[in-house]
Design a protein around this motif. Structure first.
Motif, PDB file in Angstrom:
ATOM      1  N   SER A 136     -48.162 -13.277 -17.507  1.00  0.00           N
ATOM      2  CA  SER A 136     -48.998 -14.115 -16.918  1.00  0.00           C
ATOM      3  C   SER A 136     -49.871 -14.750 -17.759  1.00  0.00           C
ATOM      4  O   SER A 136     -50.370 -13.887 -18.781  1.00  0.00           O
ATOM      5  N   HIS A 137     -50.261 -16.099 -18.058  1.00  0.00           N
ATOM      6  CA  HIS A 137     -51.180 -16.614 -18.919  1.00  0.00           C
ATOM      7  C   HIS A 137     -50.769 -16.180 -20.371  1.00  0.00           C
ATOM      8  O   HIS A 137     -51.445 -15.990 -21.349  1.00  0.00           O
ATOM      9  N   MET A 161     -46.764 -22.038 -18.019  1.00  0.00           N
ATOM     10  CA  MET A 161     -46.967 -21.334 -16.972  1.00  0.00           C
ATOM     11  C   MET A 161     -47.256 -21.844 -15.659  1.00  0.00           C
ATOM     12  O   MET A 161     -47.412 -23.157 -15.758  1.00  0.00           O
ATOM     13  N   ASP A 214     -49.261 -23.481 -12.462  1.00  0.00           N
ATOM     14  CA  ASP A 214     -50.552 -24.040 -12.408  1.00  0.00           C
ATOM     15  C   ASP A 214     -51.288 -23.371 -11.211  1.00  0.00           C
ATOM     16  O   ASP A 214     -51.381 -24.019 -10.379  1.00  0.00           O
ATOM     17  N   GLY A 216     -51.282 -17.754 -13.166  1.00  0.00           N
ATOM     18  CA  GLY A 216     -50.589 -18.289 -14.319  1.00  0.00           C
ATOM     19  C   GLY A 216     -49.637 -17.744 -14.780  1.00  0.00           C
ATOM     20  O   GLY A 216     -49.409 -17.406 -15.942  1.00  0.00           O
TER      21      GLY A 216
END
Length: 259
Positions: free
Chosen positions: A31-32, A78, A80, A84
């Motif tokens: 994530s992110h 990633m 939205d 993320g």
């Protein structure tokens, strides 16, 4: 926030790490994340999904342009939302695990490349570093590796081999004194690096292959083999970016252009 340890490591450096779906942090590292994609990443991923490189780039990436080198790079987009997450990750893990990008394969290791001077001339030198994600519990596991054995286990050694020439282009373009690329060359660099299907059409429909001394056997292979086409793209980029004379123009073309 991920922390990069400043110490440079070699292939023989040891560390302990393991990742499995019983861990509470499983897939949190997905994530992110800023995952810069390579040419071989794109080929593997778009073929896994059964779509063209153009479709893949439009749906799953955004373009980042480096201010220093003016190089355009494809970065994995990633989801939205608040998490993320990577678009390919679900509760069971990575949905394209066998064809995941090189950066994912390397984690929790990062790879760097620099030019070192020598009596024989400049030498490209690879080095490695560890990435510490505070959410990652993998370092608490007792499985021991060297960076070399990790690379082999994760299959990233093949990715490095496939992307080595492309990385050299980025490195040489980043050396002092290199002018910024104009928009036309930026587009060419992006296409030959990432949009392999469009680059194939460019190579054959524009007749660019007719300008150089390339054997029929190699041209036939470029037409049907994506890896051969990708590697030709690296040679072509070195030529048009004036980094190295990797292609030889035909005599008749030289005479015609000199008129």
């Amino acid at each position: 926030m991920r922390l990069v340890e400043p110490t440079k490591h070699t292939l023989n450096s040891k560390f302990k790490f393991r990742c499995h779906n019983d861990m509470s942090c499983f897939t949190k590292c997905c994530s992110h994340a800023n995952i810069l994609l390579t040419p071989y990443d794109i080929i593997r991923m778009k073929n896994r999904l059964g779509i063209s490189s153009g479709e893949f780039l439009k749906k799953y990436t955004y373009t980042y342009s480096d201010e220093k080198s003016s190089h355009p790079y494809a970065v994995l987009k990633m989801m939205d939302d608040n998490e993320g997450k990577c678009p390919f990750v679900g509760s069971e893990g990575c949905g394209i695990y066998e064809d995941r990008p090189a950066n994912c394969r390397y984690y929790p290791i990062g790879q760097g490349l620099m030019i070192r001077g020598s009596e024989e001339g400049p030498i490209n030198e690879e080095f490695y570093f560890f990435i510490r994600d505070p959410n990652c519990l993998g370092y608490q596991e007792d499985r021991e590796w060297t960076i070399q054995t990790w690379r082999i286990d994760q299959g990233v050694d093949l990715y490095d081999e496939m992307n080595r020439e492309w990385k050299e282009i980025q490195l040489r373009r980043n050396t002092p004194g290199q002018p910024k690329l104009d928009p036309k060359k930026q587009d060419m660099l992006y296409m030959a690096s990432y949009d392999i299907d469009t680059f194939r059409r460019f190579a054959f429909e524009s007749k660019v292959l007719d300008l150089f001394d390339i054997s029929k056997k190699e041209i036939d292979k470029i037409k049907t083999d994506e890896i051969a086409l990708m590697k030709f793209g690296f040679r072509y980029l070195k030529y048009v970016l004036m980094l190295e004379e990797t292609l030889k123009a035909k005599e008749e073309y030289i005479k015609e252009s000199g008129k």
